[in-house]
Design an enzyme around this catalytic site. Structure first.
Site, PDB file in Angstrom:
ATOM      1  CB  ALA A  13      22.235 -23.099   4.889  1.00  0.00           C
ATOM      2  CB  ALA A  43      25.723 -31.320  -3.225  1.00  0.00           C
ATOM      3  CD  GLU A 111      21.083 -32.762 -11.296  1.00  0.00           C
ATOM      4  OE1 GLU A 111      20.291 -32.219 -10.500  1.00  0.00           O
ATOM      5  OE2 GLU A 111      22.268 -32.994 -11.018  1.00  0.00           O
ATOM      6  CG  HIS A 225      19.373 -39.826  -5.365  1.00  0.00           C
ATOM      7  ND1 HIS A 225      19.732 -40.664  -6.393  1.00  0.00           N
ATOM      8  CD2 HIS A 225      19.706 -38.574  -5.770  1.00  0.00           C
ATOM      9  CE1 HIS A 225      20.268 -39.940  -7.375  1.00  0.00           C
ATOM     10  NE2 HIS A 225      20.257 -38.669  -7.017  1.00  0.00           N
ATOM     11  NE  ARG A 267      16.654 -36.766  -7.238  1.00  0.00           N
ATOM     12  CZ  ARG A 267      17.520 -35.847  -6.832  1.00  0.00           C
ATOM     13  NH1 ARG A 267      17.547 -35.486  -5.574  1.00  0.00           N
ATOM     14  NH2 ARG A 267      18.365 -35.304  -7.673  1.00  0.00           N
ATOM     15  CG  HIS A 322      19.362 -37.549  -1.841  1.00  0.00           C
ATOM     16  ND1 HIS A 322      20.739 -37.627  -1.739  1.00  0.00           N
ATOM     17  CD2 HIS A 322      19.100 -36.548  -2.729  1.00  0.00           C
ATOM     18  CE1 HIS A 322      21.282 -36.719  -2.534  1.00  0.00           C
ATOM     19  NE2 HIS A 322      20.314 -36.033  -3.126  1.00  0.00           N
ATOM     20  NE  ARG A 357      16.221 -31.861  -2.952  1.00  0.00           N
ATOM     21  CZ  ARG A 357      17.348 -32.162  -3.583  1.00  0.00           C
ATOM     22  NH1 ARG A 357      18.068 -31.222  -4.151  1.00  0.00           N
ATOM     23  NH2 ARG A 357      17.770 -33.413  -3.639  1.00  0.00           N
TER      24      ARG A 357
HETATM   25  C1  SIN Z   1      22.315 -35.776  -7.797  1.00  0.00           C
HETATM   26  O1  SIN Z   1      23.391 -35.361  -8.208  1.00  0.00           O
HETATM   27  O2  SIN Z   1      21.725 -36.716  -8.296  1.00  0.00           O
HETATM   28  C2  SIN Z   1      21.705 -35.134  -6.605  1.00  0.00           C
HETATM   29  C3  SIN Z   1      21.352 -33.764  -6.874  1.00  0.00           C
HETATM   30  C4  SIN Z   1      20.363 -33.304  -5.865  1.00  0.00           C
HETATM   31  O3  SIN Z   1      20.028 -34.055  -4.955  1.00  0.00           O
HETATM   32  O4  SIN Z   1      19.862 -32.197  -6.022  1.00  0.00           O
END
Ligand code: SIN
Length: 487
Positions: A13, A43, A111, A225, A267, A322, A357
């Protein structure tokens, strides 16, 4: 450097804000070396963006709003998601080497809670690739003065308007008088004993903004996470959700799957399921034996460095702090409630994430908010500064081991009024002098006030979502009763 915009934080950022401000002269304060301790570089998953032929902005918006559990700001979501193609185009222009299909199109990963494959990635080291190209671009931009090992200590404000910033490099303390400060210091995972964030991510930038009088928002919402590598390291290496996108499954100690096929659920749901196993004295593993080091080099390397071969054995995992959905409340220009104080990336609360998120929306937000802060600053001529600020006493050192213990015990995946009240009682007396304690106190107060479970915030005493609480909470330094605030 007088009256140049000052950006605090050298992650994606902050770098994007500096690049978008060029050729305007800008100062970039980095806590370590340039890019050195920025979480952006860690990341793995990638950047969610609408670039696939079967995708649309509406679909990405719907997924983001659904993950956000009723607290997303729809206008912000639409604006951020619309910025996705710009982010990818800009990074490609800087030379990012993202994965490609045999026909040359971008390879898109999947994802949790995404209705389409839309994760643009560089194998499982997307953050590192993004940081590589942004750092190269910053180094090639003479208008950006980078100051490394710089710790921001204070933002000077008069009449709710920024006047300057004080920072320290080693023992040398300096002040830059300026009418624009951008806070891009990342998240708060370092407040917890188990985290995928750098240990330095203790929310110092949020505390700086709060002490300057800015409002914070949504700060009770922490994302855990479900799959950090359980190997005793601090911070914990991430085992990307992208592995589950490619079919990896949770198993228990006996090798039995336990998610009933919902391994890629949202998540917070998965993190609670994994945490419940640990609470019952069990261990959890991710069976990814069908996957290869070719596709996931960073994950395989982290496992192998810790004596685990994912091709032969399930990977031991556990939840870890996370991502912080909350932060410094900002408007569409990335400006906080203090005139001239901007925030971007994870340090900001824009309304994109709501209570939870959507995976891989964070690098997207980092770069869009960096761009927007730069545009707002560039559109205003620097203000004449009224008087030169004088050095102030910086906050004291944080007793992090103790604060981490308190946050882990009381502000983790499962919360209760008793635990949160205890955390506030222990932390608030330290808030005057400790940035970490100040922030953790505000987080615990917001979590106590939210008498429901929603997204990343789960209360054992209020296990249901209360529709009457479908709104963001804002807070500021005046909410900490133990603080003595100079008039
Ligand atoms: C991940 O790769 O599991 C994390 C991706 C994220 O936190 O957006």
């Amino acid at each position: 450097m007088n009256n140049q915009p000052v950006i605090i934080g050298g992650g994606a950022a902050g770098l994007m804000a500096a690049l978008c401000l060029a050729p305007q002269k800008t100062v970039l304060l980095c806590g370590g070396s340039l890019g050195g301790n920025a979480a952006s570089g860690w990341a793995q998953g990638g950047i969610a963006a609408v670039v696939g032929p079967d995708d649309s902005l509406d679909l990405h918006i719907a997924d983001t709003i659904s993950a956000g559990a009723g607290l997303c700001d729809p206008a912000t979501v639409a604006r951020m998601i619309a910025g996705g193609p710009w982010v990818i185009e800009t990074l490609l222009k800087y030379g990012a080497n993202f994965g490609r299909n045999p026909d040359g199109s971008l390879a898109l990963g999947l994802e949790a809670a995404h209705a389409r494959r839309r994760i643009v990635h560089a194998k499982d080291a997307t953050g590192a690739e993004v940081m590589r190209v942004l750092i190269n671009a910053v180094r090639a931009t003479p208008s950006i003065t980078v100051i490394e090992q710089a710790v921001a200590e204070h933002v000077f404000v008069k009449d709710n308007t920024v006047q300057g910033v004080q920072f320290r490099v080693g023992h040398d303390v300096s002040i830059i008088p300026t009418s624009a400060v951008v806070i891009a210091t990342g998240g708060v995972g370092g407040l917890f004993a188990h985290t995928t964030n750098p240990r330095t991510a203790t929310g110092a930038g949020l505390a700086l903004a709060a002490r300057a009088g800015a409002n914070l928002r949504d700060i009770e919402f922490m994302q855990f996470h479900p799959t950090a590598l359980a190997c005793g390291l601090d911070p914990m290496p991430l085992i990307s959700e992208a592995l589950r996108g490619e079919g990896a499954k949770f198993v228990d100690t006996s090798g039995k799957p336990f998610m009933n096929g919902n391994d890629l659920a949202a998540r917070d749901i998965v993190a609670r399921a994994v945490a419940a196993k640990y609470a019952a004295g069990e261990q959890v593993f991710l069976d990814a034996r069908h996957l290869t080091a070719e596709k996931f080099p960073a994950v395989f390397a982290a496992c192998r460095a810790n004596g685990i071969n994912p091709a032969l054995q399930p990977i031991p995992v556990r939840p870890a702090a996370h991502y912080h959905m909350g932060g410094i409340a900002v408007n569409a220009q990335s400006e906080s409630s203090v005139h001239g104080l901007f925030a971007c990336g994870e340090a900001a609360a824009t309304g994109l994430h709501g209570a939870n998120r959507l995976a891989s929306n964070s690098l997207l937000e980092a770069m869009v908010t960096g761009r927007d802060a730069a545009a707002a600053i560039a559109a205003r001529p620097p203000r004449l500064l009224s008087d030169t600020p004088l050095l102030v006493q910086r906050p004291g050192a944080d007793n992090l081991p103790m604060i981490r213990e308190i946050c882990s015990a009381n502000l983790g995946i499962l919360r209760s009024a008793a635990g949160l009240s205890q955390a506030i009682a222990q932390l608030s007396p330290l808030a005057q002098t400790s940035n970490a304690a100040l922030l953790a106190t505000l987080m615990a107060q917001a979590a106590l006030r939210r008498t429901e479970s929603r997204g990343g915030h789960s209360r054992t005493d209020y296990p249901r979502t209360n529709p009457a609480l479908a709104q963001s909470f804002s807070c500021n330094i005046h909410d900490v009763p133990t603080m003595k605030i100079a008039a």
